[in-house]
Scaffold this active site. Structure first.
Site, mmCIF file in Angstrom:
data_model
loop_
_atom_site.group_PDB
_atom_site.id
_atom_site.type_symbol
_atom_site.label_atom_id
_atom_site.label_comp_id
_atom_site.label_asym_id
_atom_site.label_seq_id
_atom_site.Cartn_x
_atom_site.Cartn_y
_atom_site.Cartn_z
ATOM 1 C CG ASN A 11 -1.834 1.209 1.421
ATOM 2 O OD1 ASN A 11 -1.472 2.137 1.165
ATOM 3 N ND2 ASN A 11 -3.061 0.825 1.861
ATOM 4 C CG HIS A 14 1.146 5.756 4.785
ATOM 5 N ND1 HIS A 14 0.185 6.470 5.127
ATOM 6 C CD2 HIS A 14 0.860 4.610 5.451
ATOM 7 C CE1 HIS A 14 -0.684 5.927 5.831
ATOM 8 N NE2 HIS A 14 -0.139 4.711 5.870
ATOM 9 C CG HIS A 56 -7.710 4.879 0.411
ATOM 10 N ND1 HIS A 56 -7.663 4.811 1.737
ATOM 11 C CD2 HIS A 56 -8.943 5.319 0.050
ATOM 12 C CE1 HIS A 56 -8.954 5.174 2.098
ATOM 13 N NE2 HIS A 56 -9.560 5.324 1.105
ATOM 14 N NE ARG A 58 -8.914 9.386 3.692
ATOM 15 C CZ ARG A 58 -8.784 8.526 4.598
ATOM 16 N NH1 ARG A 58 -7.992 7.804 4.937
ATOM 17 N NH2 ARG A 58 -9.881 8.813 5.523
ATOM 18 N NE ARG A 62 -7.068 12.862 4.607
ATOM 19 C CZ ARG A 62 -7.831 12.297 5.794
ATOM 20 N NH1 ARG A 62 -7.073 11.443 6.666
ATOM 21 N NH2 ARG A 62 -9.112 12.692 6.030
ATOM 22 C CD GLU A 83 -7.429 1.280 1.516
ATOM 23 O OE1 GLU A 83 -6.280 0.588 1.106
ATOM 24 O OE2 GLU A 83 -7.567 1.664 2.561
ATOM 25 C CB THR A 114 -8.467 2.719 6.493
ATOM 26 O OG1 THR A 114 -8.490 3.172 5.306
ATOM 27 C CG2 THR A 114 -10.095 2.452 6.705
ATOM 28 C CD GLU A 164 -6.985 -5.368 3.075
ATOM 29 O OE1 GLU A 164 -7.142 -5.232 2.031
ATOM 30 O OE2 GLU A 164 -6.206 -4.778 4.146
ATOM 31 C CG HIS A 204 -4.697 -0.972 9.491
ATOM 32 N ND1 HIS A 204 -5.317 -0.105 8.792
ATOM 33 C CD2 HIS A 204 -4.438 -0.362 10.454
ATOM 34 C CE1 HIS A 204 -5.366 0.871 9.158
ATOM 35 N NE2 HIS A 204 -4.726 1.040 10.483
HETATM 36 N N1 PXP Z 1 -5.187 -2.338 3.963
HETATM 37 C C1 PXP Z 1 -6.349 -1.369 4.274
HETATM 38 C C2 PXP Z 1 -7.729 -1.627 3.543
HETATM 39 C C3 PXP Z 1 -5.713 -0.085 4.418
HETATM 40 O O1 PXP Z 1 -6.619 1.061 4.516
HETATM 41 C C4 PXP Z 1 -4.302 0.068 4.987
HETATM 42 C C5 PXP Z 1 -3.881 1.332 5.241
HETATM 43 O O2 PXP Z 1 -3.685 2.336 4.636
HETATM 44 C C6 PXP Z 1 -3.418 -1.115 4.782
HETATM 45 C C7 PXP Z 1 -4.048 -2.438 4.409
HETATM 46 C C8 PXP Z 1 -2.088 -1.059 5.147
HETATM 47 O O3 PXP Z 1 -1.887 -0.606 6.677
HETATM 48 P P1 PXP Z 1 -0.616 -0.442 7.058
HETATM 49 O O4 PXP Z 1 -0.054 1.034 6.467
HETATM 50 O O5 PXP Z 1 -0.727 -0.024 8.641
HETATM 51 O O6 PXP Z 1 0.423 -1.343 6.575
#
Ligand code: PXP
Length: 253
Positions: A11, A14, A56, A58, A62, A83, A114, A164, A204
């Site tokens: 993902n 970030h 993702h 949003r 952002r 996402e 999330t 998921e 997550h």
């Molecule tokens: N899965 C989903 C649905 C998420 O929203 C996120 C966070 O953006 C992740 C996985 C990945 O989470 P992390 O950044 O904590 O590894």
């Protein structure tokens, strides 16, 4: 699932969060002219063996921008998992883009990432409609849900092929006494989802420490990991960060 190993989805949101920290005022469609570029990061992850990329978009844009999604869709060679919130605007967006899959998540404006799972039970008709629209367009739908029996059962009932399971509560409890309890909830959830015919993904808060236990969950198809890989990449580089996570994911498989 007949495969004996678990896939890694990275993902990359970030990376865009970091870029927006400085370039928020830049025109929204700035493409790759400001750094760091989340699409370049995604390509480096793929080169190191990532099996898919999640991005993702949003509603408040952002972090990831529309141009990031377009470029990711054009350049990614594995699978693009978009996402998104379960809204009419995002459904139209996905139907036009046609990513490999979408992952439906709840969206709160105050969140940095999330926080909770999608409430499939509370908005069953709406989720069923979105799943049907995606399926008709050849797009797989994943529902990001807490490992709760009612949410899992309803996810199967709305016809989603994938769930998921939200590993956040487990990750938060990792160093506390609730860890074993949260792990058992995830394990039971994975068993239940599998028995209902759902493909089981999870994500997550997974990191280089808790992965050793997470990877022992039954029936895992894919883990989606962002924060920890991006953080480690600052020290060892993107490719090594991905390779190290992949290596840890092989331990039990
Ligand atoms: N899965 C989903 C649905 C998420 O929203 C996120 C966070 O953006 C992740 C996985 C990945 O989470 P992390 O950044 O904590 O590894």
């Amino acid at each position: 699932m007949n495969r004996s190993y678990c896939l890694l989805g990275v993902n990359v949101d970030h990376v865009a969060t970091l870029r927006q920290a400085r370039y928020r005022a830049h025109p929204l469609d700035h493409g790759d002219e400001v750094e760091p570029d989340c699409v370049a990061f995604a390509l480096a992850c793929e080169a190191a063996g990532a099996d898919g990329i999640t991005i993702h978009l949003r509603e408040d844009r952002r972090h990831v921008q529309d141009s990031d999604v377009r470029r990711a869709h054009a350049q990614i060679g594995t699978r693009l998992n978009l996402e998104m919130a379960c809204t009419a605007a995002m459904v139209d967006y996905a139907l036009q883009l046609k990513p490999h899959s979408v992952c439906l998540v709840p969206e709160g404006r105050h969140e940095i990432t999330t926080e909770g799972g999608l409430d499939v039970v509370g908005q069953k008709a709406k989720v069923a409609e979105v799943v049907a629209a995606m399926t008709a367009a050849g797009i797989k739908t994943s529902l990001f849900i807490d490992p709760d029996p009612a949410q899992i059962e309803n996810s199967a009932e709305v016809g989603a092929p994938w769930v998921e399971l939200h590993t956040g509560a487990y990750a938060n409890a990792y160093y506390h006494e609730g860890r074993l309890r949260e792990f058992a909830v995830l394990r039971d959830g994975a068993e239940m989802a599998h028995n209902l015919g759902l493909t089981v993904n999870a994500g997550h808060g997974i990191n280089y420490t808790n992965i050793r236990e997470v990877i022992t969950l039954p029936h895992l198809n894919e883990l989606n990991i962002g924060h920890s890989i991006i953080s480690r990449a600052l020290f060892v580089g993107v490719e090594q960060a991905v390779r190290e996570m992949k290596a840890l994911m092989q331990l039990m498989h």
